[in-house]
Design a protein around this motif. Structure first.
Motif, PDB file in Angstrom:
ATOM      1  N   VAL A  74       0.805  -1.138   0.016  1.00  0.00           N
ATOM      2  CA  VAL A  74      -0.065  -0.012  -0.014  1.00  0.00           C
ATOM      3  C   VAL A  74       0.803   1.218   0.251  1.00  0.00           C
ATOM      4  O   VAL A  74       1.729   1.430   0.931  1.00  0.00           O
ATOM      5  CB  VAL A  74      -1.249  -0.060   1.157  1.00  0.00           C
ATOM      6  CG1 VAL A  74      -1.879   1.274   1.033  1.00  0.00           C
ATOM      7  CG2 VAL A  74      -1.841  -1.249   1.240  1.00  0.00           C
ATOM      8  N   VAL A  76       0.713   5.361   0.354  1.00  0.00           N
ATOM      9  CA  VAL A  76      -0.119   6.441   0.875  1.00  0.00           C
ATOM     10  C   VAL A  76       0.194   7.723   0.554  1.00  0.00           C
ATOM     11  O   VAL A  76       1.572   7.909   0.958  1.00  0.00           O
ATOM     12  CB  VAL A  76      -0.537   6.142   2.333  1.00  0.00           C
ATOM     13  CG1 VAL A  76      -1.545   7.493   2.839  1.00  0.00           C
ATOM     14  CG2 VAL A  76      -1.137   4.946   2.624  1.00  0.00           C
ATOM     15  N   VAL A 113      -1.826  -0.996  -4.288  1.00  0.00           N
ATOM     16  CA  VAL A 113      -2.912  -0.163  -3.947  1.00  0.00           C
ATOM     17  C   VAL A 113      -2.583   1.343  -3.545  1.00  0.00           C
ATOM     18  O   VAL A 113      -1.552   1.505  -2.771  1.00  0.00           O
ATOM     19  CB  VAL A 113      -3.984  -0.629  -2.758  1.00  0.00           C
ATOM     20  CG1 VAL A 113      -5.072   0.410  -2.718  1.00  0.00           C
ATOM     21  CG2 VAL A 113      -4.468  -2.076  -3.093  1.00  0.00           C
ATOM     22  N   VAL A 115      -3.606   4.767  -1.834  1.00  0.00           N
ATOM     23  CA  VAL A 115      -4.502   5.452  -0.869  1.00  0.00           C
ATOM     24  C   VAL A 115      -4.227   7.123  -0.607  1.00  0.00           C
ATOM     25  O   VAL A 115      -2.912   7.291  -0.819  1.00  0.00           O
ATOM     26  CB  VAL A 115      -4.561   4.947   0.577  1.00  0.00           C
ATOM     27  CG1 VAL A 115      -5.431   5.704   1.487  1.00  0.00           C
ATOM     28  CG2 VAL A 115      -5.187   3.650   0.529  1.00  0.00           C
ATOM     29  N   PRO A 138      -6.595   6.432  -6.839  1.00  0.00           N
ATOM     30  CA  PRO A 138      -7.629   6.378  -5.640  1.00  0.00           C
ATOM     31  C   PRO A 138      -8.967   7.058  -5.983  1.00  0.00           C
ATOM     32  O   PRO A 138      -8.961   7.817  -6.885  1.00  0.00           O
ATOM     33  CB  PRO A 138      -6.772   7.363  -4.818  1.00  0.00           C
ATOM     34  CG  PRO A 138      -5.315   7.554  -5.227  1.00  0.00           C
ATOM     35  CD  PRO A 138      -5.626   7.182  -6.637  1.00  0.00           C
ATOM     36  N   THR A 144     -10.726   4.556  -1.147  1.00  0.00           N
ATOM     37  CA  THR A 144      -9.046   4.845  -1.047  1.00  0.00           C
ATOM     38  C   THR A 144      -8.894   6.452  -1.300  1.00  0.00           C
ATOM     39  O   THR A 144      -7.555   6.672  -1.145  1.00  0.00           O
ATOM     40  CB  THR A 144      -8.546   4.003  -2.277  1.00  0.00           C
ATOM     41  OG1 THR A 144      -9.223   4.335  -3.654  1.00  0.00           O
ATOM     42  CG2 THR A 144      -8.458   2.634  -2.152  1.00  0.00           C
ATOM     43  N   THR A 146      -9.821   8.829   1.452  1.00  0.00           N
ATOM     44  CA  THR A 146     -10.318   9.088   2.812  1.00  0.00           C
ATOM     45  C   THR A 146      -9.438   9.780   3.611  1.00  0.00           C
ATOM     46  O   THR A 146      -8.125   9.863   3.570  1.00  0.00           O
ATOM     47  CB  THR A 146     -10.673   7.603   3.229  1.00  0.00           C
ATOM     48  OG1 THR A 146     -11.088   7.754   4.545  1.00  0.00           O
ATOM     49  CG2 THR A 146      -9.567   6.835   3.413  1.00  0.00           C
ATOM     50  N   VAL A 149      -7.227   7.236   7.076  1.00  0.00           N
ATOM     51  CA  VAL A 149      -6.171   6.197   6.367  1.00  0.00           C
ATOM     52  C   VAL A 149      -5.831   5.051   7.067  1.00  0.00           C
ATOM     53  O   VAL A 149      -5.776   3.939   6.422  1.00  0.00           O
ATOM     54  CB  VAL A 149      -4.799   6.969   6.086  1.00  0.00           C
ATOM     55  CG1 VAL A 149      -4.966   7.947   5.016  1.00  0.00           C
ATOM     56  CG2 VAL A 149      -4.366   7.754   7.240  1.00  0.00           C
ATOM     57  N   ALA A 152      -8.571   2.450   6.216  1.00  0.00           N
ATOM     58  CA  ALA A 152      -8.365   2.029   4.879  1.00  0.00           C
ATOM     59  C   ALA A 152      -7.112   1.029   4.415  1.00  0.00           C
ATOM     60  O   ALA A 152      -7.209  -0.015   3.990  1.00  0.00           O
ATOM     61  CB  ALA A 152      -8.132   3.326   3.628  1.00  0.00           C
ATOM     62  N   ILE A 156      -7.517  -2.831   3.451  1.00  0.00           N
ATOM     63  CA  ILE A 156      -6.682  -3.246   2.264  1.00  0.00           C
ATOM     64  C   ILE A 156      -5.744  -4.512   2.713  1.00  0.00           C
ATOM     65  O   ILE A 156      -5.869  -5.664   2.070  1.00  0.00           O
ATOM     66  CB  ILE A 156      -6.079  -2.443   1.718  1.00  0.00           C
ATOM     67  CG1 ILE A 156      -7.074  -0.995   1.113  1.00  0.00           C
ATOM     68  CG2 ILE A 156      -5.036  -2.774   0.598  1.00  0.00           C
ATOM     69  CD1 ILE A 156      -6.306  -0.020   0.800  1.00  0.00           C
ATOM     70  N   LYS A 160      -9.184  -6.384   1.520  1.00  0.00           N
ATOM     71  CA  LYS A 160     -10.245  -5.645   0.562  1.00  0.00           C
ATOM     72  C   LYS A 160     -10.031  -5.562  -1.129  1.00  0.00           C
ATOM     73  O   LYS A 160      -8.785  -5.358  -1.208  1.00  0.00           O
ATOM     74  CB  LYS A 160     -10.332  -4.358   1.117  1.00  0.00           C
ATOM     75  CG  LYS A 160     -11.618  -3.240   0.630  1.00  0.00           C
ATOM     76  CD  LYS A 160     -11.296  -1.796   1.203  1.00  0.00           C
ATOM     77  CE  LYS A 160     -12.570  -1.066   0.824  1.00  0.00           C
ATOM     78  NZ  LYS A 160     -12.556  -0.005   1.500  1.00  0.00           N
ATOM     79  N   GLU A 162     -10.917  -4.172  -4.847  1.00  0.00           N
ATOM     80  CA  GLU A 162     -11.963  -3.346  -5.620  1.00  0.00           C
ATOM     81  C   GLU A 162     -12.431  -3.932  -6.853  1.00  0.00           C
ATOM     82  O   GLU A 162     -11.776  -4.785  -7.413  1.00  0.00           O
ATOM     83  CB  GLU A 162     -11.168  -2.125  -6.208  1.00  0.00           C
ATOM     84  CG  GLU A 162     -11.820  -0.990  -6.709  1.00  0.00           C
ATOM     85  CD  GLU A 162     -10.970   0.096  -7.084  1.00  0.00           C
ATOM     86  OE1 GLU A 162     -11.637   0.870  -8.159  1.00  0.00           O
ATOM     87  OE2 GLU A 162      -9.941   0.453  -6.478  1.00  0.00           O
TER      88      GLU A 162
END
Length: 231
Positions: A74, A76, A113, A115, A138, A144, A146, A149, A152, A156, A160, A162
């Motif tokens: 992930v 961010v 992913v 975020v 995102p 994603t 938000t 965090v 999220a 994930i 999680k 999509e």
């Protein structure tokens, strides 16, 4: 298209004229898997939607009860205290503007992913041409974009996924690994189907689920009986 010996043997397990229920389909997909690696099991859902119309677009996310079996990396985009929270929550990478040239110019894409906090979307938007085609942009509908965090990241990492329509109005998503038990795969698949059916556009006339197929990475597709999903 010439198929390998293993695929031909595996395909014999599938009756192409039969629409299977979930448990039968899962069992066949596991038996038909012959690769030396732990194959991903995927669902391919052909819909009656026309994605060219905004009101028939489908996009959302669902937490699979048993995860995906994959270690999800992930990234961010956040600043200050949100960046600190993201690091504490287990984000693999956290940053802001300084990541733009790394992704744009150096082609760095070692994440699965992305975020972002809402205030960072102006920055992330500059990466639209890189992230968009790869399905990494995102999106608020997928949870994603938000301020929360930590939540999220937790979801994930817990599995999680999509789901969204591709250009052919088909949804392709992983529901686990061949090494999962039949019960785990069935649970994950049912969770996905429940979310997709809830996402049916109200403007859609006619059949929503045209066909639903389950397959492992290298294995043959097994068609499911869509009537069972009460669409």
């Amino acid at each position: 298209m010439k198929r390998g010996k293993k695929y031909v043997e595996a395909a014999k397990l599938v009756d192409r004229a039969t629409l299977y229920d979930v448990n039968e389909a899962v069992s066949i997909v596991k038996k038909a898997s012959s690769a030396k690696f732990d194959e991903t099991v995927e669902a391919h859902i052909r819909t009656g939607c026309d994605g060219r119309h905004a009101d028939q677009q489908i996009r959302g996310a669902v937490v699979l009860p048993h995860g995906t079996g994959k270690n999800v990396r992930v990234l961010v985009f956040a600043k200050n205290d949100k960046a600190d929270i993201a690091k504490e929550a287990g984000a693999d990478y956290v940053g802001a503007e300084e990541l733009i040239p790394k992704i744009q110019n150096e082609g760095w894409l070692d994440f699965d992913v992305v975020v972002a906090t809402p205030d960072m979307m102006g920055v992330v938007g500059r990466l639209g041409r890189v992230l968009g085609p790869k399905g990494l942009m995102p999106n608020p509908k997928a949870g994603t974009v938000t301020m929360d965090v930590a939540k999220a990241i937790k979801e994930i990492k817990a599995g999680k996924i999509e789901y969204r329509l591709d250009k052919s109005n088909i949804i392709h998503v992983p529901v686990g690994k061949v090494s999962f038990t039949e019960e785990q795969l069935a649970d994950n698949f049912q969770a996905l189907m429940g979310a997709v059916i809830k996402a049916r556009p109200s403007t859609l006339k006619g059949t929503f689920l045209k066909s639903v197929t389950m397959a492992s990475t290298m294995g043959p597709g097994v068609k499911l009986n869509t009537v069972k999903f009460g669409q």
